[in-house]
Design an enzyme around this catalytic site. Structure first.
Site, PDB file in Angstrom:
ATOM      1  N   SER A  14       0.810  -1.215   0.000  1.00  0.00           N
ATOM      2  CA  SER A  14       0.000   0.000   0.000  1.00  0.00           C
ATOM      3  C   SER A  14       0.848   1.271   0.000  1.00  0.00           C
ATOM      4  O   SER A  14       1.831   1.379   0.740  1.00  0.00           O
ATOM      5  CB  SER A  14      -0.926   0.015   1.220  1.00  0.00           C
ATOM      6  N   THR A  61      -9.506  -1.973   2.022  1.00  0.00           N
ATOM      7  CA  THR A  61      -9.023  -2.634   0.814  1.00  0.00           C
ATOM      8  C   THR A  61      -9.144  -4.145   0.969  1.00  0.00           C
ATOM      9  O   THR A  61      -9.722  -4.640   1.949  1.00  0.00           O
ATOM     10  CB  THR A  61      -7.576  -2.186   0.493  1.00  0.00           C
ATOM     11  N   LYS A  65     -13.509  -5.388   1.555  1.00  0.00           N
ATOM     12  CA  LYS A  65     -14.467  -4.450   0.962  1.00  0.00           C
ATOM     13  C   LYS A  65     -15.917  -4.926   1.032  1.00  0.00           C
ATOM     14  O   LYS A  65     -16.828  -4.126   1.223  1.00  0.00           O
ATOM     15  CB  LYS A  65     -14.086  -4.159  -0.490  1.00  0.00           C
ATOM     16  N   ASN A  86     -15.151   1.042   0.225  1.00  0.00           N
ATOM     17  CA  ASN A  86     -13.708   1.209   0.377  1.00  0.00           C
ATOM     18  C   ASN A  86     -13.356   2.451   1.192  1.00  0.00           C
ATOM     19  O   ASN A  86     -12.192   2.694   1.475  1.00  0.00           O
ATOM     20  CB  ASN A  86     -13.010   1.271  -0.985  1.00  0.00           C
ATOM     21  N   ALA A 129     -13.341  -5.192  -6.476  1.00  0.00           N
ATOM     22  CA  ALA A 129     -12.879  -4.320  -7.551  1.00  0.00           C
ATOM     23  C   ALA A 129     -13.685  -4.558  -8.821  1.00  0.00           C
ATOM     24  O   ALA A 129     -13.971  -3.624  -9.582  1.00  0.00           O
ATOM     25  CB  ALA A 129     -11.393  -4.547  -7.817  1.00  0.00           C
ATOM     26  N   ARG A 150     -11.591 -17.936 -11.902  1.00  0.00           N
ATOM     27  CA  ARG A 150     -11.059 -19.284 -11.680  1.00  0.00           C
ATOM     28  C   ARG A 150     -12.100 -20.198 -11.058  1.00  0.00           C
ATOM     29  O   ARG A 150     -12.015 -21.411 -11.160  1.00  0.00           O
ATOM     30  CB  ARG A 150      -9.814 -19.220 -10.781  1.00  0.00           C
TER      31      ARG A 150
END
Length: 280
Positions: A14, A61, A65, A86, A129, A150
């Site tokens: 970060s 983050t 979230k 966030n 995200a 996945r």
């Protein structure tokens, strides 16, 4: 004096503290910004800590979230639509107001001349995200979104949630390991942490063959900002595609967060310069 911080895990990558410091300095305001590593199992104790130690707000983050949404007293429209937050503002009565500034940052980082109305987007990943990307792309007028993941079973909840929120958009989900073609994609967004320094650096979520036979105007957007030029973006640029860096999204979402906490808009250019110094 504002007391702020960021929670998530891991946070070794970060650079939010440097960005926030520059933002506050541009406004001539005093503020501290603590990096508070918080594994998911420690979220409840961390929330108690933030409430009882004089914090005015904090950023959230990965991987918190979505679960953070369960501990909020109220949320803004973006957080409601995306189903994740966030940024949190702690009010005087210690209640939590949740925001999603990722959506603002995601949208603002896309150059205005790029037109996405009635086009198809491909999003790699289905986490927080990815949700922010969906909302941003929906506001850009995208008509179809293909998720690549996945684990299709684990992504079903996100898929159904987005279908309910955006009934006019055609959503599909596919195995990322078995991509047949991305030829119909006007924009391809990496919404996974793959390629992040200190996590899965030096890799990318696609295979080189997946870049073949694409429309030459396809945009490649990576939400990963450290390193600035990920393998994903380097491969795209090498083949002549236009790219959007995750650093711009990070800067704009941070700018919006400071506005929420202080009511004032900091200088995004100075914030980006601070970020570039840290990233080298």
């Amino acid at each position: 004096m504002y007391k702020l911080g960021i929670i998530g895990y891991p946070l070794t990558h970060s650079i939010s503290a440097a960005i926030q410091k520059a933002g506050f300095e541009s406004l001539h305001l005093e503020g501290s910004y603590d990096v508070l590593e918080t594994p998911p199992e420690d979220l409840i104790s961390r929330i108690k800590y933030l409430k009882s130690n004089g914090y005015n707000g904090f950023n959230v983050t990965l991987p918190l979230k979505v679960p953070m949404s369960l501990f909020l007293d109220d949320i803004d429209d973006y957080a409601n639509i995306a189903g994740c937050v966030n940024t949190v503002k702690i009010n005087e009565d210690k209640s939590f107001m949740g925001y999603n500034t990722d959506i603002y940052g995601f949208k603002k980082a896309i150059p205005t001349e790029i037109k996405l109305a009635d086009k198809t987007a491909s999003i790699l990943g289905t986490g927080g995200a990815a949700r922010a990307a969906v909302v941003g792309l929906a506001e850009k007028g995208i008509s179809s979104i293909n998720f690549y993941t996945r684990n299709i079973i684990n992504s079903r909840q996100t898929l159904e949630y987005m279908r309910a929120k955006f009934p006019k958009i055609n959503f599909n989900v596919y195995q990322i390991q078995n991509i047949r073609s991305l030829a119909d994609s006007a924009i391809i967004v990496n919404a996974t942490p793959i390629g992040m320094r200190g996590y899965i650096a030096g890799e990318m979520p696609l295979e080189p063959k997946d870049f073949d036979n694409l429309n030459p105007e396809t945009i490649f957007y990576d939400i990963v900002y450290n390193p600035i030029k990920t393998v994903f973006l380097k491969e795209a640029a090498k083949r002549g595609f236009r790219t959007v860096e995750g650093l711009d999204m990070l800067i704009y979402q941070a700018q919006r967060a400071i506005e929420i906490w202080t009511g004032k808009i900091p200088d995004a250019n100075l914030m980006k310069i601070a970020a570039l110094k840290v990233l080298g």
